[in-house]
Design an enzyme around this catalytic site. Sequence first.
Site, PDB file in Angstrom:
ATOM      1  N   ASP A 407      70.221  10.644  -8.151  1.00 14.30           N
ATOM      2  CA  ASP A 407      70.666  11.664  -7.207  1.00 14.30           C
ATOM      3  C   ASP A 407      70.122  13.017  -7.669  1.00 14.30           C
ATOM      4  OD1 ASP A 407      72.081  12.844  -5.131  1.00 14.30           O
ATOM      5  OD2 ASP A 407      73.905  13.067  -6.332  1.00 14.30           O
ATOM      6  N   GLU A 410      65.656  16.192  -6.030  1.00 19.45           N
ATOM      7  CA  GLU A 410      64.684  16.954  -5.207  1.00 19.45           C
ATOM      8  C   GLU A 410      63.790  17.830  -6.087  1.00 19.45           C
ATOM      9  OE1 GLU A 410      67.996  16.737  -4.621  1.00 19.45           O
ATOM     10  OE2 GLU A 410      67.731  15.165  -3.134  1.00 19.45           O
ATOM     11  N   ASP A 484      74.094  13.587   1.984  1.00 18.74           N
ATOM     12  CA  ASP A 484      75.474  14.008   2.241  1.00 18.74           C
ATOM     13  C   ASP A 484      75.774  14.222   3.717  1.00 18.74           C
ATOM     14  OD1 ASP A 484      75.771  13.836  -0.443  1.00 18.74           O
ATOM     15  OD2 ASP A 484      75.616  15.995  -0.816  1.00 18.74           O
TER      16      ASP A 484
HETATM   17  C1  GLC Z   1      75.579  14.660  -4.317  1.00 15.20           C
HETATM   18  C2  GLC Z   1      75.281  13.275  -3.748  1.00 15.20           C
HETATM   19  C3  GLC Z   1      76.571  12.526  -3.549  1.00 15.20           C
HETATM   20  C4  GLC Z   1      77.319  12.460  -4.865  1.00 15.20           C
HETATM   21  C5  GLC Z   1      77.577  13.861  -5.409  1.00 15.20           C
HETATM   22  C6  GLC Z   1      78.216  13.845  -6.784  1.00 15.20           C
HETATM   23  O1  GLC Z   1      76.247  15.422  -3.366  1.00 15.20           O
HETATM   24  O2  GLC Z   1      74.532  13.340  -2.576  1.00 15.20           O
HETATM   25  O3  GLC Z   1      76.320  11.233  -3.053  1.00 15.20           O
HETATM   26  O4  GLC Z   1      78.533  11.796  -4.679  1.00 15.20           O
HETATM   27  O5  GLC Z   1      76.351  14.561  -5.487  1.00 15.20           O
HETATM   28  O6  GLC Z   1      77.425  13.190  -7.698  1.00 15.20           O
END
Ligand code: GLC
Length: 777
Positions: A407, A410, A484
């Site tokens: 995650d 980017e 998200d």
């Molecule tokens: C980001 C991700 C989400 C995750 C959060 C905490 O917002 O897109 O899926 O739960 O970070 O790690």
Amino acid sequence: MLGDTSFAIHPGKEKKDNAVIYRDIGDLVHVEKAGTTYLFQCTNGKVAIQFYTDSIVRVTMNQKQNPELNHSKAVIVNPEVVAVEEEDTKETFNVKSSKLVLHVQKKPFRINIIDQNGRVIVSEDKHGMAYRENGEVIAFKQMEENDHFYGFGEKSGHLNKRGERLEMWNTDVYAPHNPETNALYESIPYFMTLRDGKAHGIFFDNTFRTFFDMKTSEDYYSFSAEGGQLDYYVMAGPHPKMVLEQYTYLTGRMPLPPKWSLGYHQSRYSYETEVEVRELAKNFIDKDIPVDVIHLDIHYMNGYRVFTFDKERFPNPEKLISDLKEMGIRVVPIVDPGVKKDSEYPIYQEGVSEDNFCKYIEGDIYYGEVWPGISSFPDFTEERVRKWWGEKHAFYTSMGIEGIWNDMNEPAVFNETKTMDVEVMHRNDGNPTTHRELHNVYGLLMGKATYEGMKENLQGKRPFLLTRAGFAGVQRYGSVWTGDNRSFWEHLQMSLPMVMNLGLSGVAFTGPDVGGFAHDTNAELLTRWTQVGAFTPFFRNHSAIGFRYQEPWQFGEKYEAIMKKYIQMRYVWMPQLYSLFYQASKQGLPVMRPLLMEYPDDEKTYNLNDQFMIGDNVIMSPILAPSLTDRVVYLPKGEWVSYATGESYEGEKVHLVHAELEDLPIFVRKGSAVMQGEWNSNQDKATKSLTMKIYASNPDENYRFTFYDDDGETFSYENGEYLKVDLEIKSSEDSIEVVVLDMEGNYKPSYQEIRVEVIGSNNPVLINGKESTVIKL
Ligand code: GLC
């Protein structure tokens, strides 16, 4: 923030002079040929042309120097030796393969590309290739009245992108995604044009911030980049499936995923303790709701330090993981790129001492704030660093973990630009380049490091990777979720074209957060979303901290029973889905597809956003709005049968279909078949009996498909341990014929036969000419 008030539209802000002056590539001066490459020297720059195959041609313009032809992060093949003919006339220089003609006008230099049927697919007229002093490069192409545009990776809005201007710059967007949210987490600078039933593709292989403008004019479209070369590939098609095969020939196809990753995933930001995770798992077992994976979000770590567990919350992760595995459940932890700046933390220490972090040209490490606080970021553009990172995953694999969730890659940074300073200088395997150029591939390269490291550490088992950011080619390493989203009906609606366009961009293994990530979900939305999720390639329920818990049992028995039925249905359909994933791994075709992919001649499918297909013969028409129990369904050519009721529906018509909360309208094309298994239990998910459901058709129709299976877990299929059955189904006046065209491979599944069941006819079944209802394996 600016855009939040009407100050954004203050009249004083209007730009006075926005006319952009591009310098055209000019006239052709001379042509030379080096090996398989044609080099066109023009007055204002150079253009290289290479045929990759008969059907794929690459055009590379460089305004400063000879085009660089070897630096792609996305393309994994070299040009084949393609037989071409050339013709040099006073006005033109033409190069021709068996599938494409490249017609080059000399003054000014303009390229027109013509397919084997004489159709001009890509053409330049008044404007061609051009650039600006600031380094921007741009290509203008003529737009036809009947052009429809698809792909572009992960984008909000509708399927057909005509009339849109699309930006590629990997961006963390927590604000609600809406039709004008443009740059999202993935950048795939690729699109497919559908024109009068025939398709072709363009892949713009440029990692800078890019734009695709299908909006400004009705006569031309353009694609441009802030820097780099104007480097693009044209794929001839002409069928949409062929375009995708051609595009994924260039950028790679997904490896066969472990079968367990195709099951149901349950996630939450976060299940915060071992006790909570055990309770969650027990609930699934007690309620007999299938689950293959539980995700651990950032709270599992010690102060959000990657490659650690918080020993207070998770005192014995090894035991937790092995106990869950016995219950048939895998654990997938999140791993973000940010490494906490903490001089007592071994990963940070190693990263600094081995010089693995992103730095400025002057030598200072770049620091940005993410979950762990001030953090440094591995420079994944360097092979040595990718290896280091990959090896670190032994921390997880030694505990029995087989999947990783990447995650914030980017990379997301908590600052105004939302990302790393574009001036950071990446090492880039000996070719140092700024973040401005490599931003869009940071996530791809993190995925590569993770996938390859996991594969190495797992010694023969297939790793699973879920990634948020990526670039063209991301399918080689991971599956992608759409970031998200929110618990809005609009986001359920939007997820369909989003996942379909990702599929048309080569990424077959995708899905949204089922139920919605942020915002409070509700019983009806979660139920309807779970019905859709049961058929999206990636199926994970995930929700955010501070919002309602949304496990399938959170809203009472009535809703739980429906969700359970659909999650179980995912497993009933697993043999069919797995065969489609096999197809994705071989040909690059998406599992979930828009109808236009199968019916490119049918205009009614060109912007059909609220229905989708699984493979080439099943249409899903979910309910996507609250309180609705009826909807309009468009069925294309052929006759269709309701999966639930067996009722027939005529094609090329719209139908009003009734669907109570427990119903998901599914239609199977007459004359085709689907492979079905059964749900046993969480501890034992293997298919025990296999049924081929044939939907009888009118005489003389036939249908071919491939059923594929293997152990679902290892790479032994590479050594012949698989089962591949090519089948043909023919209906005649007095029988249903099944022909086993080919059966291949050494894998022996626990089922020993395929049972045949016919829907819609009492005629006898002939298997390879003999009356029977079983195919022995
Ligand atoms: C980001 C991700 C989400 C995750 C959060 C905490 O917002 O897109 O899926 O739960 O970070 O790690």
